[in-house]
Design a protein around this motif. Structure first.
Motif, mmCIF file in Angstrom:
data_model
loop_
_atom_site.group_PDB
_atom_site.id
_atom_site.type_symbol
_atom_site.label_atom_id
_atom_site.label_comp_id
_atom_site.label_asym_id
_atom_site.label_seq_id
_atom_site.Cartn_x
_atom_site.Cartn_y
_atom_site.Cartn_z
ATOM 1 N N GLY A 37 0.813 -1.215 0.000
ATOM 2 C CA GLY A 37 0.000 0.000 0.000
ATOM 3 C C GLY A 37 0.842 1.258 0.000
ATOM 4 N N ARG A 38 1.923 1.267 0.775
ATOM 5 C CA ARG A 38 2.774 2.456 0.857
ATOM 6 C C ARG A 38 3.516 2.717 -0.445
ATOM 7 N NH1 ARG A 38 5.898 1.124 6.392
ATOM 8 N NH2 ARG A 38 6.988 3.096 6.004
ATOM 9 N N ILE A 97 -8.599 4.340 2.577
ATOM 10 C CA ILE A 97 -7.934 3.579 1.513
ATOM 11 C C ILE A 97 -8.808 3.537 0.260
ATOM 12 C CG2 ILE A 97 -7.269 1.242 0.831
ATOM 13 C CD1 ILE A 97 -6.281 0.927 3.795
ATOM 14 N N LEU A 134 -0.757 4.965 6.092
ATOM 15 C CA LEU A 134 -0.277 3.589 6.224
ATOM 16 C C LEU A 134 1.075 3.532 6.910
ATOM 17 C CD1 LEU A 134 -1.297 2.226 2.696
ATOM 18 C CD2 LEU A 134 -2.485 1.899 4.875
ATOM 19 N N VAL A 194 -2.643 0.738 -3.588
ATOM 20 C CA VAL A 194 -3.070 1.219 -2.276
ATOM 21 C C VAL A 194 -4.315 0.477 -1.806
ATOM 22 C CG1 VAL A 194 -4.620 3.115 -2.979
ATOM 23 C CG2 VAL A 194 -3.272 3.315 -0.886
ATOM 24 N N GLY A 198 -3.397 -1.865 1.033
ATOM 25 C CA GLY A 198 -3.991 -1.208 2.190
ATOM 26 C C GLY A 198 -5.069 -2.046 2.848
#
Length: 415
Positions: A37-38, A97, A134, A194, A198
């Protein structure tokens, strides 16, 4: 209560290594999901710039869209962290998210359809406003995944190193993607990352525990803003300094090397700074450093500024690169100690807010450093600018030490 890093630790973890931390239960699943996600943040800026440029034919509108995205993402970060501390990580993160992924996908679709610049700027601002924290939440999760302070520090150091590498590789990968597909289409990649990474992170037991533990206790005892805690502000200032030094470097180095290698030399010099930071994070995570977080932060930030100041006197691209490589060794450790201190300062119910303020302080310092350096360099040149910045940093670090060492006031006892 703020505690020194050398607080009691199990003998087996006093020399905790990164592999030991990665072998802890639930760490691989939680960290890898958060990492996917990051990665979206490292991939979004370049395609956003080119997508708006292609759709509108205006680099000015594209730069405005990027600036608005960055502003809403950074300035509203403490508010998003407060929502997580107030209502729990799982429900708030899930909404952010999905909203962020939809926002980035919306920009992608609108740019491919040739939407006007005003709409694209608004969409960029909305996407930034929903940016899920996140990184800060993963740093809070490290506190639940590690058994003691030594393991926590090692986990946070590994986290900082990987984040550095993400932001080194992200723009390069985005550039490669832009050579193959349209910028608008490239934006779908971070939108998917993401959402997939996420939501996988949100579904982990670690985040679920944060939600369960974080809601009811917080409602029973609400603390005031962390910025009202002098000790926390004192610990926050070195992160602001680190951001300011980074922002100053980004403006000063291109000027210093304008006639000594040009853009290629600048790219190498800034790259070795990031590489030095990654190496510094790895080394620091494997060391046992004496002293309280407040003293560690002041010493590290002073060393960062002191070494960076040598850019004003060294000659040539090689000399500047060597100086920045050494300076980078102190950059990640500052952020690592600041995050460790934030865990203690935030207590059980404000850790997301505390770690997010570290991020926000760093970003604010970077923005002020860049803007201030631009004005000073235009007026007095790069060497004078670095001297002035060093003086300002000295004052801020002195204030930091005084505030961080202050005894807690009676009204802070419940914080």
């Amino acid at each position: 209560m703020l505690v020194p890093l050398e607080s009691s630790a199990m003998p087996s973890t006093r020399t905790a290594r990164h592999l030991d931390v990665l072998a802890l239960p639930r760490v691989p699943l939680t960290f890898s999901a958060a990492l996917v996600g990051r990665a979206a943040y490292a991939l979004v800026l370049l395609p956003l710039l080119y997508a708006v440029t292609e759709a509108t034919g205006s680099i000015a509108l594209a730069a405005t869209a990027v600036a608005v995205y960055g502003a809403t993402a950074s300035l509203l970060a403490p508010g998003r962290a407060w929502l997580i501390d107030r209502h729990g990580a799982r429900p708030v993160l899930a909404v952010l998210i999905v909203s962020f992924g939809a926002g980035v996908a919306g920009i992608a679709a609108a740019s491919l359809l040739g939407a006007p610049g005003t709409l694209l700027i608004v969409l960029a601002g909305l996407a930034g406003a929903c940016a899920p924290p996140l990184g800060p939440t993963m740093r809070v999760a490290w506190g639940r995944l590690t058994p003691d302070d030594e393991m926590l520090r090692t986990g946070l150091s590994f986290d900082a190193v990987i984040e550095e590498l993400l932001y080194l590789a992200g723009p390069a990968l985005a550039g490669l993607a832009l050579a193959i597909v349209a910028p608008g289409a490239a934006l779908f990649v971070p939108a998917v990352l993401v959402v997939v990474g996420g939501l996988a992170f949100v579904a982990t037991p670690t985040v679920g525990e944060m939600s369960v533990r974080g809601v009811a206790p917080h409602r029973r005892g609400r603390g005031g803003s962390l910025l009202r805690d002098r000790r926390f502000v004192g610990l926050l200032l070195p992160a602001v300094v680190a951001g300011g030094v980074s922002g100053t470097i980004g403006i000063a180095v291109p000027v210093v090397l304008a006639d000594r290698g040009g853009p290629a030399a600048v790219g190498i010099a800034l790259g070795v700074f990031a590489g030095g930071s990654a190496l510094g994070g790895l080394l620091f995570g494997a060391m046992r450093v004496p002293g309280s977080p407040a003293r560690q932060l002041v010493v590290l930030a002073a060393a960062l500024m002191g070494v960076t100041s040598l850019v004003a006197v060294v000659g040539g691209a090689v000399g500047v690169s060597v100086v920045l490589a050494v300076a980078g060794l102190f950059f990640s450790p500052i952020m690592i100690v600041a995050y460790v201190a934030a865990h203690a300062a935030g207590g059980e119910h404000r850790q997301n807010s505390a770690t997010t303020w570290v991020n926000t302080g760093h970003n604010l310092g970077g923005s002020v450093g860049s803007a201030g350096a631009g004005v000073l360099i235009q007026a007095a040149g790069a060497p004078t600018t670095l001297v002035v910045v060093a003086g300002v940093v000295g004052v801020l670090l002195a204030v930091s030490l005084v505030l961080a060492s202050a005894r807690p006031a009676a009204e802070d006892a419940s914080a």
